[in-house]
Every structure is written in structure tokens, then in C-alpha cells.
Design an enzyme around this catalytic site. Structure first.
Site, PDB file in Angstrom:
ATOM      1  N   ARG A  20       0.864  -1.181   0.000  1.00  0.00           N
ATOM      2  CA  ARG A  20       0.000   0.000   0.000  1.00  0.00           C
ATOM      3  C   ARG A  20       0.894   1.222   0.000  1.00  0.00           C
ATOM      4  NH1 ARG A  20      -4.195  -0.931   3.933  1.00  0.00           N
ATOM      5  NH2 ARG A  20      -5.245  -1.777   2.102  1.00  0.00           N
ATOM      6  N   VAL A  26      -1.398  -2.080  -4.088  1.00  0.00           N
ATOM      7  CA  VAL A  26      -0.716  -2.877  -5.102  1.00  0.00           C
ATOM      8  C   VAL A  26      -1.003  -4.360  -4.854  1.00  0.00           C
ATOM      9  CG1 VAL A  26       1.513  -3.423  -6.153  1.00  0.00           C
ATOM     10  CG2 VAL A  26       1.074  -1.115  -5.300  1.00  0.00           C
ATOM     11  N   ASP A 143       9.402  12.524  -9.347  1.00  0.00           N
ATOM     12  CA  ASP A 143       9.164  12.041  -7.981  1.00  0.00           C
ATOM     13  C   ASP A 143      10.187  10.965  -7.622  1.00  0.00           C
ATOM     14  OD1 ASP A 143       7.902  11.869  -5.513  1.00  0.00           O
ATOM     15  OD2 ASP A 143       6.427  10.401  -6.205  1.00  0.00           O
TER      16      ASP A 143
HETATM   17  N1  LIG Z   1       6.016  -3.499  -9.580  1.00  0.00           N
HETATM   18  C1  LIG Z   1       5.960  -3.919  -8.322  1.00  0.00           C
HETATM   19  N2  LIG Z   1       6.329  -5.166  -8.017  1.00  0.00           N
HETATM   20  C2  LIG Z   1       6.267  -5.610  -6.733  1.00  0.00           C
HETATM   21  N3  LIG Z   1       5.852  -4.858  -5.703  1.00  0.00           N
HETATM   22  C3  LIG Z   1       5.476  -3.594  -5.937  1.00  0.00           C
HETATM   23  C4  LIG Z   1       5.511  -3.056  -7.252  1.00  0.00           C
HETATM   24  N4  LIG Z   1       5.077  -1.778  -7.198  1.00  0.00           N
HETATM   25  C5  LIG Z   1       4.798  -1.532  -5.911  1.00  0.00           C
HETATM   26  N5  LIG Z   1       5.029  -2.609  -5.147  1.00  0.00           N
HETATM   27  C6  LIG Z   1       4.864  -2.704  -3.701  1.00  0.00           C
HETATM   28  O1  LIG Z   1       3.662  -2.040  -3.343  1.00  0.00           O
HETATM   29  C7  LIG Z   1       3.886  -1.125  -2.285  1.00  0.00           C
HETATM   30  C8  LIG Z   1       3.248   0.209  -2.601  1.00  0.00           C
HETATM   31  O2  LIG Z   1       3.780   0.679  -3.808  1.00  0.00           O
HETATM   32  P1  LIG Z   1       4.183   2.186  -4.017  1.00  0.00           P
HETATM   33  O3  LIG Z   1       4.973   2.653  -2.836  1.00  0.00           O
HETATM   34  O4  LIG Z   1       4.795   2.338  -5.345  1.00  0.00           O
HETATM   35  O5  LIG Z   1       2.772   2.845  -4.019  1.00  0.00           O
HETATM   36  P2  LIG Z   1       2.425   4.341  -4.279  1.00  0.00           P
HETATM   37  O6  LIG Z   1       0.966   4.492  -4.057  1.00  0.00           O
HETATM   38  O7  LIG Z   1       2.968   4.762  -5.596  1.00  0.00           O
HETATM   39  O8  LIG Z   1       3.224   4.989  -3.120  1.00  0.00           O
HETATM   40  P3  LIG Z   1       3.836   6.394  -2.944  1.00  0.00           P
HETATM   41  O9  LIG Z   1       2.982   7.381  -3.651  1.00  0.00           O
HETATM   42  O10 LIG Z   1       3.823   6.498  -1.463  1.00  0.00           O
HETATM   43  O11 LIG Z   1       5.187   6.239  -3.551  1.00  0.00           O
HETATM   44  C9  LIG Z   1       5.365  -1.030  -2.081  1.00  0.00           C
HETATM   45  O12 LIG Z   1       5.653  -1.453  -0.789  1.00  0.00           O
HETATM   46  C10 LIG Z   1       6.024  -1.965  -3.052  1.00  0.00           C
HETATM   47  O13 LIG Z   1       6.801  -2.891  -2.372  1.00  0.00           O
END
Ligand SMILES: Nc1ncnc2c1ncn2[C@@H]1O[C@H](COP(=O)(O)OP(=O)(O)OP(=O)(O)O)[C@@H](O)[C@H]1O
Length: 565
Positions: A20, A26, A143
Site C-alpha cells: 500500500r 498494489v 518524484d
Molecule cells: N512493480 C511492483 N512489483 C512488486 N511490488 C510492488 C511493485 N510496485 C509496488 N510494489 C509494492 O507495493 C507497495 C506500494 O507501492 P508504491 O509505494 O509504489 O505505491 P504508491 O501508491 O505509488 O506509493 P507512494 O505514492 O507512497 O510512492 C510497495 O511497498 C512496493 O513494495
């Protein structure tokens, strides 16, 4: 939120929840069409409520999907799913389908404490390689932060979320609103904090912050609120990472502080320069930061130092906390001169390498660009990735290669390339519509050439009678002139036969027969029959015609015999 088991776009099966973030949930998932494991990022419904955001998000995800590089988490697809909630209310949830990365976020690794310098250098090298590629593809990340960098089990660096920050900042108005969604202002460049335009150098500043944090174990600026942190990025001088972690070398201190210059003209101008200096610093050498008008140097070129120069630089480092020399903006002429020199050198080396190297005996670690013609972009990307080469998508129309298939690459197939080299892959947008030209009254051969030149296909030729257009000239085309047609479309010709139809005039009144001949542009000669046997008849009927009815050459003379009225 979407439950496990849901099928998105009729194709992506949502699996277990794996993470999350600030804006998304995710899941692991399966692409049922290709049978591969993917990661599916579902945007939070609060963000998804704004249709402008959804449009922007889709556009950015599509731009990201064009990038394929081993250091970038591949985006395979993006879309929106209509979700019906238990209340019956429908909402649109944007989602991204990505490469599944079996690894950890750099954010979580840093939480365990500062990294060893060589590990920090290796990771930042990977981030800068990703940025070098994306910047060349015209995509600014906006970012860069440890929460967007993953390290696989085998240690490979993977940067994700390209372009998503753009979708957010374009739909939010203030720094506070944007950071509320992005989660942090710790990695904002001064220009982002001030709400100014961003460019590739913005990403390089944020990368400097990430390097600082890996070395020091904490970010350079901390504060009660995002605005307080943003303020420090604009006006506070960062401390040296070594003042927090004494193990950090003066050389890495120097690189970090140069990357964190407030004015973007004073910091690294490209990911390549930044990476070169990081590598130099890893070897213990303090890079020299040349301004554009320093003699003998390129833009911010890093060079190995002699012992005395190193000492001088070290002395400056301890005397000058800011470390960053004030640099004037590089005059445009020098930038162009620099670009031109690089192009000439690269071309010479390529020509030299190509001419010297037999195909069976490639230099170490190099490979030939494969032939990708006819493949889809996805297949081409995979084929290049297999060779550790990176694809950039470009598009152009083609009359011969079907839409969505590869036409050619730049550099072309067979050229020697090095790992992670960028290969521009030209994808056919299909045949482009053109106006069918007006070829009436042109000789058939000329008309056929004109049609071929436009990428249209000359088709059948039909002869048709015409009273006035000379034999062999085009009367009209099918499709008609001025109609928009795709290249490859067949254009048929209707050409003058040079003949005209002569009707059967016998028995017709002379005046009617004369009208018919005039309208066919035939030349009339009329002779009253001297024969007494010919009765006087009203209308002076035609008794005989000199040419038999049927097709006759244009302008033929026709003699009509008739009974005098
Ligand atoms: N392509 C991927 N493969 C495996 N795990 C992923 C992938 N993308 C994201 N995750 C997992 O999902 C979690 C949340 O992803 P991410 O931090 O990118 O979300 P976000 O909503 O973009 O967050 P933020 O805006 O806080 O960066 C992370 O802990 C990451 O480990």
C-alpha cells in the site's frame, strides 16, 4: 476497494494484496492472455474521482509504457475499471499493470541505517542509468525518492512510477496538496517547491537527496510539515553527509552537495555527468565541477585530479560548506559546439567500429542490434531487453508495413551496440491518407506514375468513348480526384478510347439526326436524295448514313441521305 479475484479489462486477474502506498494499493496479479505474473497498482478512489486526473494519469502511464530498460519497472498496460460498490454507486478506478518486482523498496532498506558507500554508489548508478534513458526519451520522473526505487533479490535497481507525479501535480494546485498525495516533500527540488517548471535537472536534484539519505541515513532537510521542508529546499544550505556519518568520503560529500545546488544551472546538467562523478568519487577522487566557460572542459565534466589539485579541492571543501561554486549559465554557442563535437566523435567511432569488426568476432560485451521488422512493439522491446538493449518508441506512417508493427530501428539492425544502449524502434502508424490527385486529361502513363509516387496503387484501365478527349488521356479515376485515401489503395483509370458512338439514324427526321450528330461532335454532310422515287415526307426522314452505326473515330464525317420534305 477492488477484491482479490476481480478481472480487469477482461484480462488481468487481481491476486493477493502486496503493498500500500500513498496513492494506491498494489496487488500481485496474472495477465491471463500472456500467462505472466504482473503487479497491479489500483489508484485510491479519492484520487480517481477527478476525470481530469484520470485522463492525465492514463496519458502518463502510456508514456511510461513506451520505456523499456532493465533499470525501469516496465509498465505493460493502464486503464480504468468500473467498480460497482455495495451501495450501487459506480466509480472508475484507474489501474496500472506493471512488471512484478521480487524485491524491496529502497525506503525500507534505508530504514535499517546508512548504506555502505559502495552499495550506495551502485544503487545511485542504477537510478542515474534509468534517468539517462528516460530523459533521452523525453520523460522527466518528477518524484525520484526511495519509495519509488526497488532493489531486486539479485541486487538489480528498478525505478518505478514514471510520470505519475506529473498526473498528480497537474491536477493539484499547491505544494501542500501535491505532497499530501505524494506523501513527502523531502525529495522536492527547489524549483518544484516554488511551483516552477521542472526539467531533467529536477530529477538529478532529487537523486542527490536520495544519495545523501543513503549515505547519511536521513534526508538533508526535515521539518514539521511539507511546507517547512519545501522551504528548506529553497533556502537552506545542506550539511555535508559526512557531518552525520563520518564514514562518508570528502569525494562523495562533494558530489552530493554539487547535486543539491539550489540553482539548476549550478548542479549536474545530465545524468551521465552525475554518474561519471559518482564513479570517480567511489574511486576516491574529488571531481572538479567546471562551469561551461572554464577553458578546456565540457559542461561540468569530471576529471581525475593530480595530488595537489586534490588537496586544493579538499581544502576548499572544508572551507566552503556550500561546496558549490557559483557558475554562470552556459552560453548557447558552447552548448551547441559541445553537442556537435559529441555527435562527430560518436559517429566516427561508430563508423570505425562497424568497418573494423567482422560479424563473427564482436568486441567484448557488445552485440548487434537485432532485426525487428514486422514484430509488435512489445515483442521488439522483449527482444532488445534479452540483449540488454533498451527500446524507445517512435512512430511513422508506412505504406508497406502494417499498423503497429516495427518498420526499422535506429541504429539499424546489424549495428554493433553496447549493453543498455538506446535503440529507437519505429512503429508503423499504417498507411497515411492522401488526396487522390486530379489526373484528368493526362496521358495514362503519366497518371499511373503520379499515383504510384503518392504510395497509391495503379489499378485497372477501362476505355470509354468521349466526343472530345483525345485517345489515351484520362477521363476520370475511381476513387475520384480529391478523395482522401490511404496509401496502398488501388486507383482505377477510365481512359478515352478516342471513339464516339454513332447511332442508327435511318428513319429519323433530319433535324433530330442532325442534333444527335452535333452532340457527338461528328461532322455532318447532308445530301437530299435526287431520286424521284423518294416521296416528299414531313420531317425529311434519313434514308441512309455513310458510316454504319457503332463506335467511330472522333470528328468523323457522316453523310446523311434523306428525302426532301
Ligand atoms: N512493480 C511492483 N512489483 C512488486 N511490488 C510492488 C511493485 N510496485 C509496488 N510494489 C509494492 O507495493 C507497495 C506500494 O507501492 P508504491 O509505494 O509504489 O505505491 P504508491 O501508491 O505509488 O506509493 P507512494 O505514492 O507512497 O510512492 C510497495 O511497498 C512496493 O513494495
Amino acid at each position: 476497494m477492488t477484491d482479490e479475484g476481480r478481472l480487469l479489462a477482461g484480462r488481468y486477474r487481481v491476486g493477493a494484496h502486496i503493498g500500500r502506498g500513498g496513492m494506491s494499493d498494489v496487488h500481485i496479479g496474472t495477465d491471463s492472455r500472456l500467462g505472466r505474473t504482473v503487479a497491479i497498482k489500483l489508484l485510491k478512489s479519492s484520487l480517481a474521482a477527478d476525470p481530469a486526473f484520470r485522463t492525465r494519469f492514463r496519458q502518463e502511464a502510456q508514456a511510461a509504457a513506451r520505456m523499456a530498460h532493465p533499470t525501469i519497472v516496465r509498465v505493460f498496460d493502464a486503464g480504468e475499471e468500473t467498480i460497482v460498490e455495495s451501495s450501487g454507486h459506480e466509480s472508475q478506478i484507474p489501474f496500472i499493470v506493471m512488471e512484478y518486482v521480487d524485491g524491496r523498496l529502497l525506503k525500507d532498506i534505508i530504514r535499517e541505517g546508512p548504506l555502505q558507500a559502495d552499495e550506495a554508489v551502485r544503487i545511485i548508478d542504477g537510478v542515474l542509468t534509468a534517468l539517462e534513458y528516460s530523459h533521452r526519451a523525453g520523460v522527466v520522473h518528477r518524484d525520484i525518492k526511495p519509495g519509488n526505487i526497488m532493489i531486486t533479490r539479485t541486487g538489480q535497481v528498478k525505478v518505478m512510477d514514471f510520470g505519475i507525479a506529473r498526473a498528480i501535480s497537474d491536477s493539484s494546485t499547491t505544494v501542500a496538496q501535491t505532497t499530501a498525495i505524494l506523501g513527502t516533500a523531502s525529495y522536492f527540488s527547489p524549483e518544484q517547491a516554488k511551483g516552477e517548471s521542472v526539467d531533467a535537472r529536477t530529477d538529478l536534484y532529487s537523486t542527490g537527496v536520495v544519495l545523501f539519505e543513503m549515505l547519511a541515513g536521513r534526508a538533508p532537510f526535515r521539518g514539521e510539515s511539507p511546507v517547512a521542508v519545501a522551504y528548506q529546499h529553497v533556502s537552506e544550505t545542506p550539511v555535508k553527509p559526512s557531518s552525520i556519518n563520518p564514514k562518508v568520503s570528502p569525494a562523495l560529500d562533494a558530489v552530493v552537495l554539487h547535486a543539491l545546488a539550489k540553482d539548476r544551472f549550478d548542479r549536474y546538467q545530465s545524468a551521465v555527468d552525475f554518474r561519471a562523478d559518482v564513479d570517480l568519487a567511489a574511486g576516491g577522487q574529488i571531481p572538479v565541477f567546471h562551469s561551461a566557460d572554464d577553458s578546456g572542459g565540457g559542461l561540468f565534466a569530471a576529471a581525475p585530479l593530480s595530488a595537489s589539485a586534490s588537496e586544493l579541492a579538499l581544502k576548499q571543501l572544508s572551507e566552503d560548506e556550500s561546496m558549490v561554486r557559483t557558475q554562470r549559465r552556459p552560453p548557447v554557442i558552447w552548448i551547441w559546439a559541445g553537442i556537435l563535437s559529441v555527435v562527430v566523435i560518436v559517429l566516427s567511432v561508430m563508423i570505425w567500429a562497424f568497418s573494423l569488426t567482422p560479424s563473427s568476432d564482436l568486441p567484448d560485451n557488445s552485440r548487434r542490434v537485432p532485426s525487428l521488422t514486422g514484430l509488435s512493439y512489445d515483442q521488439a522491446q522483449t527482444s532488445l531487453l534479452d540483449q540488454d538493449l533498451a527500446a524507445i518508441r517512435a512512430e511513422e506512417p508506412s505504406a508497406t508495413v502494417a499498423k503497429d508493427q516495427v518498420i526499422r530501428t535506429d541504429p539499424p539492425a546489424g549495428t554493433i551496440a553496447q549493453p543498455t544502449d538506446l535503440i529507437r524502434v519505429y512503429i508503423s502508424t499504417g498507411a497515411q491518407p492522401v488526396d487522390v490527385p486530379d489526373v484528368t486529361n493526362q496521358p495514362l502513363a503519366d497518371a499511373q506514375t503520379a499515383i504510384t509516387d503518392l504510395g497509391l496503387t495503379p489499378g485497372s484501365v477501362t476505355r470509354e468513348n468521349s466526343p472530345d478527349v483525345a485517345a489515351g488521356l484520362v477521363l476520370r479515376t475511381d476513387p475520384a480526384a480529391a478523395s482522401m485515401e490511404k496509401t496502398g489503395v488501388t486507383v482505377n483509370f477510365i481512359v478515352s478510347s478516342g471513339l464516339v458512338a454513332l447511332p442508327d439514324l435511318e428513319g429519323q427526321a433530319l433535324s433530330a439526326a442532325t442534333d444527335l450528330l452535333n452532340s457527338a461532335d461528328l461532322q455532318l454532310i447532308s445530301i437530299p436524295t435526287p431520286d424521284d422515287t423518294c416521296p416528299l415526307e414531313a420531317g425529311s426522314p434519313v434514308t441512309k448514313q455513310s458510316l454504319a452505326p457503332g463506335d467511330v473515330p472522333q470528328k468523323s464525317e457522316v453523310t446523311l441521305f434523306y428525302c426532301a420534305g
